[in-house]
Design a protein around this motif. Structure first.
Motif, PDB file in Angstrom:
ATOM      1  N   ARG A 170       1.507  -1.045   0.176  1.00 17.41           N
ATOM      2  CA  ARG A 170       0.240   0.297   0.136  1.00 17.41           C
ATOM      3  C   ARG A 170       0.678   1.185   0.254  1.00 17.41           C
ATOM      4  O   ARG A 170       0.974   2.173  -1.011  1.00 17.41           O
ATOM      5  N   ILE A 171       2.141   1.147   1.180  1.00 14.11           N
ATOM      6  CA  ILE A 171       2.493   2.322   0.200  1.00 14.11           C
ATOM      7  C   ILE A 171       3.413   2.630  -0.352  1.00 14.11           C
ATOM      8  O   ILE A 171       3.634   4.048  -0.967  1.00 14.11           O
ATOM      9  N   GLY A 172       4.026   1.242  -0.991  1.00 14.29           N
ATOM     10  CA  GLY A 172       4.369   1.970  -2.196  1.00 14.29           C
ATOM     11  C   GLY A 172       3.541   2.062  -3.196  1.00 14.29           C
ATOM     12  O   GLY A 172       4.597   2.705  -4.386  1.00 14.29           O
ATOM     13  N   GLY A 173       2.763   1.236  -2.952  1.00 18.30           N
ATOM     14  CA  GLY A 173       1.853   2.830  -4.082  1.00 18.30           C
ATOM     15  C   GLY A 173       1.697   3.709  -4.711  1.00 18.30           C
ATOM     16  O   GLY A 173       2.029   4.232  -5.718  1.00 18.30           O
ATOM     17  N   LEU A 174       1.420   4.120  -3.053  1.00 20.93           N
ATOM     18  CA  LEU A 174       1.350   5.555  -3.019  1.00 20.93           C
ATOM     19  C   LEU A 174       2.283   6.252  -3.346  1.00 20.93           C
ATOM     20  O   LEU A 174       2.718   7.789  -3.799  1.00 20.93           O
ATOM     21  N   LEU A 175       3.772   5.846  -3.153  1.00 26.03           N
ATOM     22  CA  LEU A 175       5.255   6.024  -3.399  1.00 26.03           C
ATOM     23  C   LEU A 175       5.062   6.145  -5.388  1.00 26.03           C
ATOM     24  O   LEU A 175       5.567   7.231  -5.084  1.00 26.03           O
ATOM     25  N   ARG A 176       4.780   4.746  -6.039  1.00 26.45           N
ATOM     26  CA  ARG A 176       4.865   4.763  -6.969  1.00 26.45           C
ATOM     27  C   ARG A 176       3.418   5.987  -8.090  1.00 26.45           C
ATOM     28  O   ARG A 176       3.689   6.866  -9.035  1.00 26.45           O
ATOM     29  N   LYS A 177       2.243   6.888  -7.396  1.00 23.03           N
ATOM     30  CA  LYS A 177       1.445   7.533  -7.825  1.00 23.03           C
ATOM     31  C   LYS A 177       1.948   9.081  -7.830  1.00 23.03           C
ATOM     32  O   LYS A 177       2.116   9.476  -8.607  1.00 23.03           O
ATOM     33  N   ALA A 178       3.143   9.295  -6.802  1.00 23.49           N
ATOM     34  CA  ALA A 178       3.995  10.641  -6.281  1.00 23.49           C
ATOM     35  C   ALA A 178       4.420  10.775  -7.240  1.00 23.49           C
ATOM     36  O   ALA A 178       5.264  12.001  -7.770  1.00 23.49           O
ATOM     37  N   GLU A 179       4.804   9.134  -7.543  1.00 24.09           N
ATOM     38  CA  GLU A 179       6.407   9.836  -8.795  1.00 24.09           C
ATOM     39  C   GLU A 179       6.449  10.112 -10.135  1.00 24.09           C
ATOM     40  O   GLU A 179       6.941  10.138 -10.711  1.00 24.09           O
ATOM     41  N   SER A 180       5.071   9.072 -10.389  1.00 28.72           N
ATOM     42  CA  SER A 180       4.425   8.895 -11.755  1.00 28.72           C
ATOM     43  C   SER A 180       3.310  10.053 -11.863  1.00 28.72           C
ATOM     44  O   SER A 180       3.635  10.577 -13.110  1.00 28.72           O
ATOM     45  N   THR A 181       3.373  11.126 -11.609  1.00 26.93           N
ATOM     46  CA  THR A 181       2.572  12.286 -11.546  1.00 26.93           C
ATOM     47  C   THR A 181       2.833  13.204 -11.904  1.00 26.93           C
ATOM     48  O   THR A 181       3.555  13.893 -11.285  1.00 26.93           O
ATOM     49  N   ASP A 182       2.560  14.254 -13.476  1.00 30.31           N
ATOM     50  CA  ASP A 182       2.817  15.399 -13.331  1.00 30.31           C
ATOM     51  C   ASP A 182       2.098  16.521 -12.300  1.00 30.31           C
ATOM     52  O   ASP A 182       2.544  18.009 -12.291  1.00 30.31           O
ATOM     53  N   ASN A 183       0.961  16.262 -11.505  1.00 26.76           N
ATOM     54  CA  ASN A 183       0.685  17.178 -10.528  1.00 26.76           C
ATOM     55  C   ASN A 183       1.461  17.914  -9.492  1.00 26.76           C
ATOM     56  O   ASN A 183       1.123  16.637  -8.807  1.00 26.76           O
ATOM     57  N   GLU A 184       2.209  18.614  -9.031  1.00 27.40           N
ATOM     58  CA  GLU A 184       2.789  18.589  -7.760  1.00 27.40           C
ATOM     59  C   GLU A 184       1.735  18.718  -6.443  1.00 27.40           C
ATOM     60  O   GLU A 184       2.110  17.823  -6.329  1.00 27.40           O
ATOM     61  N   HIS A 185       0.632  18.992  -6.780  1.00 22.99           N
ATOM     62  CA  HIS A 185      -0.219  18.940  -5.395  1.00 22.99           C
ATOM     63  C   HIS A 185      -0.731  17.865  -5.681  1.00 22.99           C
ATOM     64  O   HIS A 185      -0.348  17.290  -4.096  1.00 22.99           O
ATOM     65  N   GLU A 186      -0.204  16.116  -6.325  1.00 20.95           N
ATOM     66  CA  GLU A 186      -0.861  15.229  -5.873  1.00 20.95           C
ATOM     67  C   GLU A 186       0.662  14.625  -5.865  1.00 20.95           C
ATOM     68  O   GLU A 186       0.190  14.214  -4.466  1.00 20.95           O
ATOM     69  N   ALA A 187       0.975  14.888  -5.915  1.00 23.92           N
ATOM     70  CA  ALA A 187       2.202  14.542  -5.702  1.00 23.92           C
ATOM     71  C   ALA A 187       3.059  14.675  -4.191  1.00 23.92           C
ATOM     72  O   ALA A 187       3.014  13.361  -3.688  1.00 23.92           O
ATOM     73  N   GLU A 188       2.728  15.431  -3.522  1.00 21.52           N
ATOM     74  CA  GLU A 188       3.012  16.055  -2.466  1.00 21.52           C
ATOM     75  C   GLU A 188       2.013  15.229  -1.551  1.00 21.52           C
ATOM     76  O   GLU A 188       1.554  14.971  -0.151  1.00 21.52           O
TER      77      GLU A 188
END
Length: 285
Positions: free
Chosen positions: A14-32
């Motif tokens: 679950r944590i790894g999935g959130l990290l991948r989403k943070a690293e793959s999005t171009d939206n700065e706010h979503e990444a944060e």
């Protein structure tokens, strides 16, 4: 920090999935937002983010077929073809395809790494058992009471005439026949085990279960990899007992093959030679 081994896999995933989403999005706010959520879960569970990232990457890394060179023996060593026969029999029951060098000194195995590992472990154990059993058979002298049929050519009135004769079995003939029968029996035993395991995993061939589809996908991927990678010309035809056929030695070898232990733990450390580039002149199996 607690040991990562004490953390449930689902939390790491679950944590790894959130990290991948943070690293793959171009939206700065979503990444944060994703990173903050991952950090909160990690803090509550005392998990290092790097551990969670590595765990997820490991789970998502798809296994692919590989080619591996399996040393069989030095050039000129007697009996290499029966050693090859034994490995090929093992490989056939473990979803591994083989090309055989022209000299029978090495095999080029194609398959998934874990399957090739299984073949090597079985081969290391069964080779020791085959050689030991054939040595005991020869030392017993039991083969000396048997005869072998040979074809001899004689000239009669200037014309060659073929006839069969019974001659005593030579030790080398008995050993080769013994080992050929041993390897053949091992191949049949392993094939039976494989068929039983697959029948239990896939109860009905008519039902497209997840297991059945996974097995089919694996087979197709291996076939595609082999066709793209193999450079073999011709087909390996197996060992040829050119010195004659000994029914008694084959019967003894078959009995030893029936009694052989199929455990995957090697009895002796398997010597490994230096890997070399494939000899494309070998045959396929």
């Amino acid at each position: 920090m607690t040991s990562p081994n004490a953390v449930p896999d689902r939390m790491l995933t679950r944590i790894g999935g959130l990290l991948r989403k943070a690293e793959s999005t171009d939206n700065e706010h979503e990444a944060e937002a994703f990173l903050a959520a991952a950090q909160r879960l990690a803090t509550k569970s005392a998990i290092d983010l790097a551990v969670a990232r590595a765990h997820t990457a490991g789970r998502e890394r798809k296994a692919t077929p590989v080619q591996r060179i399996i040393p069989i023996g030095a050039p000129g060593k007697r009996g290499l073809r029966t050693y090859v026969q034994l490995f090929v029999a093992i490989a056939s029951a473990n979803d591994v395809r083989c090309d055989v060098a022209r000299t029978s000194t090495q095999i080029y195995a194609y398959g998934f790494g874990s399957d090739i590992d299984t073949c090597e472990a079985l081969y290391a154990s069964l080779l020791v058992q085959m050689v030991r059993a054939s040595d005991q058979y020869i030392k017993s002298g039991a083969y000396r009471s048997a005869t072998v049929v040979k074809v001899v050519v004689e000239k009669r009135k200037g014309r060659p005439v073929r006839r069969t004769v019974q001659t005593p079995v030579a030790g080398v003939t008995a050993r080769l026949n013994f080992q050929m029968a041993f390897a053949a029996r091992i191949g049949r035993r392993l094939a039976e085990v494989k068929a039983q395991v697959e029948a239990e995993a896939v109860p009905s061939a008519a039902v497209a279960t997840g297991t059945a589809l996974a097995l089919r996908d694996k087979e197709l991927e291996l076939v595609d990899f082999y066709s793209r990678t193999s450079q073999a010309r011709g087909t390996w035809r197996g060992p040829q007992a050119s010195t004659g056929h000994s029914a008694a030695a084959r019967a003894a070898g078959d009995r030893a093959g029936r009694a052989a232990r199929l455990g995957a733990e090697p009895e002796l450390p398997a010597a490994r030679g230096q890997l070399t580039s494939p000899d494309a002149g070998g045959g396929q199996m």
